[in-house]
Design an enzyme around this catalytic site. Structure first.
Site, PDB file in Angstrom:
ATOM      1  N   GLU A 337       0.865  -1.194   0.000  1.00 45.22           N
ATOM      2  CA  GLU A 337       0.000   0.000   0.000  1.00 45.22           C
ATOM      3  C   GLU A 337       0.895   1.235   0.000  1.00 45.22           C
ATOM      4  O   GLU A 337       1.176   1.791  -1.025  1.00 45.22           O
ATOM      5  CB  GLU A 337      -0.949  -0.006   1.203  1.00 45.22           C
ATOM      6  CG  GLU A 337      -1.981  -1.108   1.089  1.00 45.22           C
ATOM      7  CD  GLU A 337      -3.348  -0.735   1.622  1.00 45.22           C
ATOM      8  OE1 GLU A 337      -3.852   0.361   1.323  1.00 45.22           O
ATOM      9  OE2 GLU A 337      -3.923  -1.572   2.349  1.00 45.22           O
ATOM     10  N   GLU A 597      -2.209  -0.884  13.206  1.00 44.06           N
ATOM     11  CA  GLU A 597      -3.423  -0.610  12.425  1.00 44.06           C
ATOM     12  C   GLU A 597      -4.666  -1.098  13.180  1.00 44.06           C
ATOM     13  O   GLU A 597      -5.693  -0.443  13.184  1.00 44.06           O
ATOM     14  CB  GLU A 597      -3.305  -1.336  11.084  1.00 44.06           C
ATOM     15  CG  GLU A 597      -4.511  -1.209  10.183  1.00 44.06           C
ATOM     16  CD  GLU A 597      -4.293  -1.861   8.833  1.00 44.06           C
ATOM     17  OE1 GLU A 597      -3.482  -2.799   8.750  1.00 44.06           O
ATOM     18  OE2 GLU A 597      -4.936  -1.423   7.856  1.00 44.06           O
TER      19      GLU A 597
HETATM   20  C1  BGC Z   1      -5.433   1.338   4.524  1.00 41.82           C
HETATM   21  C2  BGC Z   1      -6.055   2.276   5.500  1.00 41.82           C
HETATM   22  C3  BGC Z   1      -7.107   3.022   4.739  1.00 41.82           C
HETATM   23  C4  BGC Z   1      -8.139   2.000   4.407  1.00 41.82           C
HETATM   24  C5  BGC Z   1      -9.376   2.513   3.759  1.00 41.82           C
HETATM   25  C6  BGC Z   1      -6.470   0.342   4.151  1.00 41.82           C
HETATM   26  O1  BGC Z   1      -6.054  -0.638   3.328  1.00 41.82           O
HETATM   27  O2  BGC Z   1      -4.258   0.775   4.992  1.00 41.82           O
HETATM   28  O3  BGC Z   1      -5.327   2.861   6.427  1.00 41.82           O
HETATM   29  O4  BGC Z   1      -7.576   4.171   5.279  1.00 41.82           O
HETATM   30  O5  BGC Z   1      -7.613   0.948   3.651  1.00 41.82           O
HETATM   31  O6  BGC Z   1     -10.395   2.055   4.393  1.00 41.82           O
END
Ligand code: BGC
Length: 710
Positions: A337, A597
């Site tokens: 990401e 997270e």
């Molecule tokens: C990210 C998040 C992001 C989210 C969206 C994820 O895959 O790592 O931090 O805001 O997707 O919902």
């Protein structure tokens, strides 16, 4: 810019192996002054006679695919008459695997560089050496370089140079370097080297960080340095990489005879642990060091308390910011990401702007946001928009209003409001066009209270009503547009009417709140009519849950604020200091060195959350620091006198700690607020660089700059 230079590339569309461009300089005389300007579609690494030019890492940086920053370097002291300028190029952020959009939209665009060396000679003459047909290109020793997949380098690979391809790409995309430089910031030495139960040799750097390794070894030709990266060990103590998903994070270096010293040039990794897959004979793992890389932002904020666990949390928040402020505010630095997720950025911007001076950083990123915003006003979920469709979700698109407003408050920067105002209004327009009901935001999909613990089984979304959340953010962003418009002298009556209409309609439509996050948002955005009842409902839900939260990305940042604004400061402290799952200190007790997270990235039994979405370096929940600065220690900006031109200091102490202190180095000087428990009361030590209103309990003091004890 670079008007006489041409975009040059390798003759074929670049595959994994990076090209390197070369120019024999053949200078005409003694150099008085020389400036090299470079940009690229991709990431470049420039050297003169083998020495890196400048200190910028991963130049030209991470921007909207619509623009490329140009860096300029004073290279006067590097030049000899027969110097060789070489520039290697990877697909980088522009065309690497990370940029799914650009790979669709710019399929036929070749990764390219553009440069000019402008030389003034001591005899007064000058010349400009520009990229053109006179340059040569070869496939380089780097056989793979990708932001996600790492780097593979063979020191023995023979480069064979030939003509470049000249491309007639537009020069209008070139802009001056706008953001902070990305720089190497510090070097971390191995903390511990050990063998895992599986028999793998692992270096522990004792800190989850963002950057790359470096090493220096003596080797025989063909011996290999091969390393792998991980954030955590599994419960057996083995090296765990599944949460990197498809990011391969290679680091493989094939040595030449003699001394070899290297660090990756076109990638970065998010890691605490490094697995040593191979080293030349005789080399030991302690030859590997870790270099921390991030945007060159200056630290401004400091928090300290009497609780070692809380202090560790504060430290983890700082490391979360360092690890994710790499030209854009990213969600995470390790898996596939590493994008500028807008929701994460708005959640954290206040904390970010207290911890570090991020004014220029956000000015640059918000420019990217503006550039990538759709014609209909949608704000992409990630900026730069390397991924995703043309839509906005609530709490994510609102980065377009929340971030500029916060940068204005922290730094007093009106220009950012002027620059972003159209974008802010555009976003409101988008909402009104897409909602199925007037004055609400209904009928659309959202990330909503992402990762809320009340999510239905198998879902990432907390169970708060997404139409309610979306409508609430619509209201909140409208409020910010009104405030911003007033500051820069725009007429805002239309938005004032809109605000009143949204508020009335939300209140008519959503009379009951059923989740912690719904209560938090209703309170914090001024929607709840009977605040006392809603605050009690929220407090009861938390107490019934064992004084623990259930909130996700949208509820968490305002949770403690909603409590302390409504008479439940004590409960807010309980949440802050809660050590059991789910809580901030739970991850600290589990050994976290950054912010996770998920509240349950690693559960009580030592098992991981699904590998699909389990980053251990995601700064979003670190936003709790803004409550510590702003409420617990009570340091607040004043809307009418932003940038700390005046300050309100209203600490809310708790006997759950024996002391707490916050300091922010503002543009006006350092402001600090600390309190110490002394018997049944508190001693407060406050320093203000400007006029301040100090509120201690029910007493208010108006003071000039200075230090005060109460
Ligand atoms: C990210 C998040 C992001 C989210 C969206 C994820 O895959 O790592 O931090 O805001 O997707 O919902």
């Amino acid at each position: 810019m670079l008007n006489n230079s041409k975009w040059i590339s390798y003759k074929e569309m670049q595959n994994d192996r990076c090209p390197v461009f070369k120019k024999d300089l053949c200078l005409k005389g003694e150099v008085k002054h020389a400036i090299l300007s470079v940009s690229a579609l991709g990431c470049y690494y420039a050297t003169i006679d083998g020495v890196k030019v400048g200190d910028f890492v991963l130049a030209p940086g991470y921007t909207s695919s619509k623009r490329s920053q140009v860096q300029t370097y004073d290279v006067t002291d590097m030049l000899k008459n027969n110097s060789v300028l070489e520039i290697s190029l990877s697909q980088g952020w522009y065309k690497g695997r990370i940029n799914w959009r650009s790979n669709q939209d710019n399929k036929d665009v070749y990764p390219s560089i553009i440069a000019e060396l402008s030389v003034t000679y001591k005899d007064g003459t000058s010349e400009a050496i520009v990229t053109d047909e006179g340059w040569q290109v070869a496939l380089s020793k780097i056989s793979l370089a990708d932001i996600y997949d790492g780097e593979i380098y063979d020191a023995n690979y023979e480069e064979s140079f030939g003509p470049v391809r000249v491309n007639d790409y537009d020069h209008s995309r070139l802009v001056k370097q706008q953001g902070e430089k990305i720089l190497e910031q510090e070097t971390v030495l191995p903390h511990k080297i050990f063998t895992t139960p599986k028999g793998e040799v692992v270096i522990d750097f004792n800190q989850n960080l963002t950057g790359y390794p470096c090493f220096k070894v003596n080797a025989k030709r063909g011996e290999v340095v091969s390393l792998s990266f991980a954030e955590v060990l599994d419960k057996e103590g083995n090296f765990y990489t599944e949460n990197y998903r498809t990011a391969k994070c290679n680091f493989i270096y094939t040595c030449k005879d003699g001394e070899n010293e290297y660090k990756p040039r076109h990638t970065f990794y998010g890691f605490r642990y490094v697995k040593v897959n191979s080293l030349p004979e005789g080399a030991t793992p302690d030859c590997v060091k870790a270099i921390v890389v991030h945007s060159d932002i200056k630290r401004t904020g400091y928090l300290e308390s009497s609780s070692p666990l809380l202090n560790k949390l504060f430290k983890n928040i700082i490391w979360g910011q360092k690890g994710n402020f790499l030209d854009v505010p990213t969600d995470c630095p390790q898996r596939d990401e590493r994008m500028g997720w807008t929701g994460d950025a708005q959640v954290f911007v206040k904390t970010a702007s207290y911890n570090y001076d991020v004014e220029k950083f956000f000015e640059k990123w918000l420019t990217d946001l503006r550039l990538d915003q759709g014609k209909d006003g949608y704000v992409p979920s990630v900026v730069p928009q390397v991924w995703g469709d043309d839509w906005s979700g609530c709490g994510w698109g609102d980065a377009s209003t929340i971030c500029p407003w916060q940068i204005y408050l922290t730094y007093g920067n009106k220009n950012i409001l002027k620059a972003q105002f159209k974008s802010m209004c555009g976003y409101l327009n988008y909402i009104s066009k897409h909602s199925t009901k007037r004055y609400l935001w209904t009928g659309c999909d959202h990330f909503a209270d992402w990762l809320g613990l009340d999510a239905p089984y198998g879902s990432y979304k907390g169970s708060s009503d997404q139409d309610f959340l979306a409508s609430a953010y619509y209201l909140y962003s409208t409020g910010l547009v009104i405030k911003a418009g007033r500051v820069i002298g725009k007429s805002v009556e239309k938005y004032e009417r809109l605000y009143n209409n949204i508020l009335a309609r939300i209140r008519r439509t959503y009379k009951k709140y059923k989740t912690q996050t719904e209560c938090v948002i209703a309170l914090h955005f001024g929607i709840a009519e009977n605040k006392e009842a809603v605050a009690k409902q929220l407090a009861d839900m938390i107490v019934e849950n064992g004084k623990r939260l259930k909130t996700g990305f949208l509820g968490t940042p305002y949770l403690l604020h909603a409590l302390s604004q409504n008479g439940y400061t004590d409960l807010a402290y309980d949440l802050l200091l809660q050590e059991n799952y789910p809580s901030w200190l739970y991850s600290v007790k589990q050994g976290a060195t950054t912010i996770w997270e998920h509240w349950d990235g690693i559960n009580d039994q030592g098992d991981f959350w699904s590998k699909d979405m389990n980053s251990f370096n995601h700064y979003a929940y670190g936003s709790v620091a803004d409550w510590v600065y702003g409420v617990a220690c009570g340091i607040n900006t004043v809307e009418e006198k932003p940038g700390f031109e005046e300050v309100v200091i209203a600490p809310k102490p708790s006997d759950k700690l024996s002391y707490l202190s916050a300091k922010i180095e503002t543009r006006k000087g350092a402001v600090s607020s600390a309190w110490f428990k002394e018997g049944d009361s508190f001693r407060y030590e406050i320093t203000t660089p400007t006029k301040a209103t100090i509120i201690i309990g029910d007493k208010t003091y108006y003071v000039d700059k200075g230090s005060y004890v109460f």
